[in-house]
Design a protein around this motif. Structure first.
Motif, PDB file in Angstrom:
ATOM      1  N   TYR A 300       0.829  -1.202   0.000  1.00 55.43           N
ATOM      2  CA  TYR A 300       0.000   0.000   0.000  1.00 55.43           C
ATOM      3  C   TYR A 300       0.871   1.263   0.000  1.00 55.43           C
ATOM      4  O   TYR A 300       0.562   2.249  -0.680  1.00 55.43           O
ATOM      5  CB  TYR A 300      -0.919   0.021   1.226  1.00 55.43           C
ATOM      6  CG  TYR A 300      -2.098  -0.925   1.146  1.00 55.43           C
ATOM      7  CD1 TYR A 300      -2.824  -1.060  -0.028  1.00 55.43           C
ATOM      8  CD2 TYR A 300      -2.488  -1.667   2.262  1.00 55.43           C
ATOM      9  CE1 TYR A 300      -3.903  -1.924  -0.101  1.00 55.43           C
ATOM     10  CE2 TYR A 300      -3.573  -2.536   2.202  1.00 55.43           C
ATOM     11  CZ  TYR A 300      -4.273  -2.660   1.011  1.00 55.43           C
ATOM     12  OH  TYR A 300      -5.350  -3.521   0.945  1.00 55.43           O
ATOM     13  N   THR A 301       1.954   1.236   0.790  1.00 52.16           N
ATOM     14  CA  THR A 301       2.843   2.403   0.848  1.00 52.16           C
ATOM     15  C   THR A 301       3.496   2.657  -0.504  1.00 52.16           C
ATOM     16  O   THR A 301       3.528   3.790  -0.998  1.00 52.16           O
ATOM     17  CB  THR A 301       3.932   2.201   1.914  1.00 52.16           C
ATOM     18  OG1 THR A 301       3.325   1.963   3.186  1.00 52.16           O
ATOM     19  CG2 THR A 301       4.827   3.423   2.020  1.00 52.16           C
ATOM     20  N   LYS A 304       1.344   4.232  -2.992  1.00 53.40           N
ATOM     21  CA  LYS A 304       0.843   5.549  -2.584  1.00 53.40           C
ATOM     22  C   LYS A 304      -0.600   5.494  -2.087  1.00 53.40           C
ATOM     23  O   LYS A 304      -1.450   6.309  -2.459  1.00 53.40           O
ATOM     24  CB  LYS A 304       0.936   6.554  -3.742  1.00 53.40           C
ATOM     25  CG  LYS A 304       2.330   6.719  -4.325  1.00 53.40           C
ATOM     26  CD  LYS A 304       3.291   7.324  -3.330  1.00 53.40           C
ATOM     27  CE  LYS A 304       4.658   7.586  -3.947  1.00 53.40           C
ATOM     28  NZ  LYS A 304       5.629   8.102  -2.966  1.00 53.40           N
ATOM     29  N   ARG A 305      -0.874   4.525  -1.213  1.00 51.18           N
ATOM     30  CA  ARG A 305      -2.196   4.422  -0.592  1.00 51.18           C
ATOM     31  C   ARG A 305      -2.037   4.454   0.924  1.00 51.18           C
ATOM     32  O   ARG A 305      -2.265   3.471   1.636  1.00 51.18           O
ATOM     33  CB  ARG A 305      -2.889   3.131  -1.025  1.00 51.18           C
ATOM     34  CG  ARG A 305      -3.106   3.064  -2.539  1.00 51.18           C
ATOM     35  CD  ARG A 305      -3.822   1.813  -2.964  1.00 51.18           C
ATOM     36  NE  ARG A 305      -3.957   1.743  -4.421  1.00 51.18           N
ATOM     37  CZ  ARG A 305      -4.592   0.768  -5.062  1.00 51.18           C
ATOM     38  NH1 ARG A 305      -5.166  -0.212  -4.377  1.00 51.18           N
ATOM     39  NH2 ARG A 305      -4.662   0.772  -6.376  1.00 51.18           N
ATOM     40  N   ARG A 308      -4.548   3.287   3.807  1.00 52.31           N
ATOM     41  CA  ARG A 308      -4.616   1.864   4.110  1.00 52.31           C
ATOM     42  C   ARG A 308      -3.355   1.392   4.828  1.00 52.31           C
ATOM     43  O   ARG A 308      -3.401   0.525   5.693  1.00 52.31           O
ATOM     44  CB  ARG A 308      -4.800   1.061   2.818  1.00 52.31           C
ATOM     45  CG  ARG A 308      -6.160   1.239   2.157  1.00 52.31           C
ATOM     46  CD  ARG A 308      -6.338   0.234   1.048  1.00 52.31           C
ATOM     47  NE  ARG A 308      -7.660   0.303   0.425  1.00 52.31           N
ATOM     48  CZ  ARG A 308      -8.104  -0.566  -0.474  1.00 52.31           C
ATOM     49  NH1 ARG A 308      -7.328  -1.565  -0.869  1.00 52.31           N
ATOM     50  NH2 ARG A 308      -9.314  -0.442  -0.984  1.00 52.31           N
ATOM     51  N   ASP A 341       3.316  10.583   2.947  1.00 53.67           N
ATOM     52  CA  ASP A 341       2.357  10.543   1.835  1.00 53.67           C
ATOM     53  C   ASP A 341       0.966  10.984   2.285  1.00 53.67           C
ATOM     54  O   ASP A 341       0.172  11.483   1.474  1.00 53.67           O
ATOM     55  CB  ASP A 341       2.282   9.131   1.249  1.00 53.67           C
ATOM     56  CG  ASP A 341       3.543   8.740   0.503  1.00 53.67           C
ATOM     57  OD1 ASP A 341       4.330   9.634   0.135  1.00 53.67           O
ATOM     58  OD2 ASP A 341       3.758   7.525   0.295  1.00 53.67           O
TER      59      ASP A 341
END
Length: 395
Positions: A300-301, A304-305, A308, A341
């Motif tokens: 997820y990182t 770019k989420r 979550r 982010d």
């Protein structure tokens, strides 16, 4: 030492001669392949060429000068090439007749292999690379120079494969990626000869993971998928979950979000099937739900989420063993990036400070690289006082 360093770079003797000429600013044929051969065999000392050879190999001159004063017998083995000097790591191991090797020897070796794996939980690659390679040398010598039954030989090969997997992981953590690749391939050869498909998959997946993390994304993805395909549906649940995790990561590094998420879901399903009726190998003791959550949060990182990734990482870190310093620093590094982010620079800076503190005394290239990633990501927020303090301190 010259030979070991040359092989670690993947250079031929001719290439080293050429690079030494370049370092000396002399014509290409001033030093020849035969000269390098004589240096490596101990038939001649480089003398006036020593500074140029050191510069070409990227090592301090004093280290080569010190090595020149020692006999080969005094030098401890530190690379695979030291004890597999002329053999392709995928070439089947040849057995000589020597002392009789029995099941007790295999049991002793298995205990040392598992001990090394447990040590890796709390120590970094730079601390363990010497002991790991000495154990690998000893195991190969035991197999090659002893005599044994077919059954014992196969068991020895499996242990060499297991040892190569953890030694390759340690070498990679120490930043010695070319060496790790050779070790992994050696282990794959041994595991194939032992007819241990699960172990072949574990080694191939480990190498695929290294490829994915060192810019070789296409190779990483193809090898991760090959490891999964070879294992098949009958692989132990933990093994299959691990292979799928590596496939997910390979897709992530290739910026393929949907296949990555699909592989993560399949990994969780595979792990849910784990039971006493389908026992997994001992070396997969660490594969459990928390580790899958870490991989999920890393995916997820990377994609770019952060909304979550952050909750998952925070949840995992509340349950994580603080004695596993390297892993704790690595997991916190992903949290720091995810917080950045998510436009939370103050929290990202506080987490980054903790990562840097934990990493200070850890001899791991993985943690060092993650610190570089964090600092680069925080540059966007340099105007924030907390971030500027972290960046200035790091500089």
């Amino acid at each position: 030492m010259i030979r070991r360093l040359r092989l670690a770079k993947g250079w031929s003797q001719e290439r080293l001669a050429l690079e030494a000429c370049r370092a000396a600013g002399l014509p290409p044929d001033s030093l020849k392949r035969q000269d390098i051969y004589r240096y490596e065999k101990g038939k001649r000392t480089p003398r006036e060429w020593l500074p140029s050879v050191a510069a070409a190999l990227g090592v301090p001159l004093v280290e080569l000068q010190a090595a020149a004063g020692k006999s080969a017998q005094e030098s401890a083995p530190v690379t695979v090439a030291d004890f597999l000097p002329d053999i392709d790591p995928l070439t089947p191991l040849k057995v000589r007749q020597g002392r009789r090797i029995g099941a007790g020897d295999v049991t002793d070796l298995a205990g040392r292999v598992h001990g090394l794996r447990l040590a890796d939980d709390v120590l970094a690659g730079g601390d363990l690379i010497g002991p790991a390679l000495r154990e690998l040398k000893s195991a190969i010598k035991l197999y090659r120079e002893g005599s044994h039954t077919q059954e014992v030989g196969r068991a020895l090969l499996s242990q060499i494969g297991e040892l190569a997997q953890i030694a390759g992981w340690i070498a990679s953590d120490a930043g010695r990626h070319e060496e790790a690749e050779r070790i992994y391939k050696l282990g794959m050869s041994a595991a194939r000869q032992a007819e241990d498909a699960t172990l072949v998959g574990n080694l191939a997946g480990s190498l695929a993971y290294q490829y994915s993390n060192t810019g070789r994304t296409k190779e990483g993805l193809s090898l991760a998928r090959a490891a999964l395909d070879q294992a098949g549906e009958d692989a132990p649940p933990k093994a299959r979950a691990l292979y799928l995790d590596r496939v997910a990561w390979a897709h992530t590094k290739a910026n393929e979000a949907q296949p990555a998420m699909r592989a993560l879901g399949e990994a969780s399903q595979a792990l849910a099937e784990d039971s006493e009726a389908r026992e997994s190998p001992q070396y997969l003791y660490w594969v459990e739900a928390g580790e899958l959550e870490v991989m999920e949060s890393r995916v997820y990182t990377e994609l770019k989420r952060p909304l979550r990734a952050v909750p998952l990482l925070r949840d995992v870190l509340t349950r994580y063993d603080a004695t596993h310093t390297r892993e704790l620093a690595l997991y916190l590094s992903w949290l720091a990036v995810a917080l950045a982010d998510a436009n939370e620079p103050e929290e990202a800076a506080a987490t980054a400070k903790r990562v840097i503190s934990l990493s200070a005394d850890v001899a791991s290239e993985r943690t060092a690289e993650r610190v570089r990633v964090i600092l680069h990501r925080l540059e966007e927020y340099r105007d924030v006082p907390e971030v500027r303090e972290v960046l200035d301190d790091a500089a």
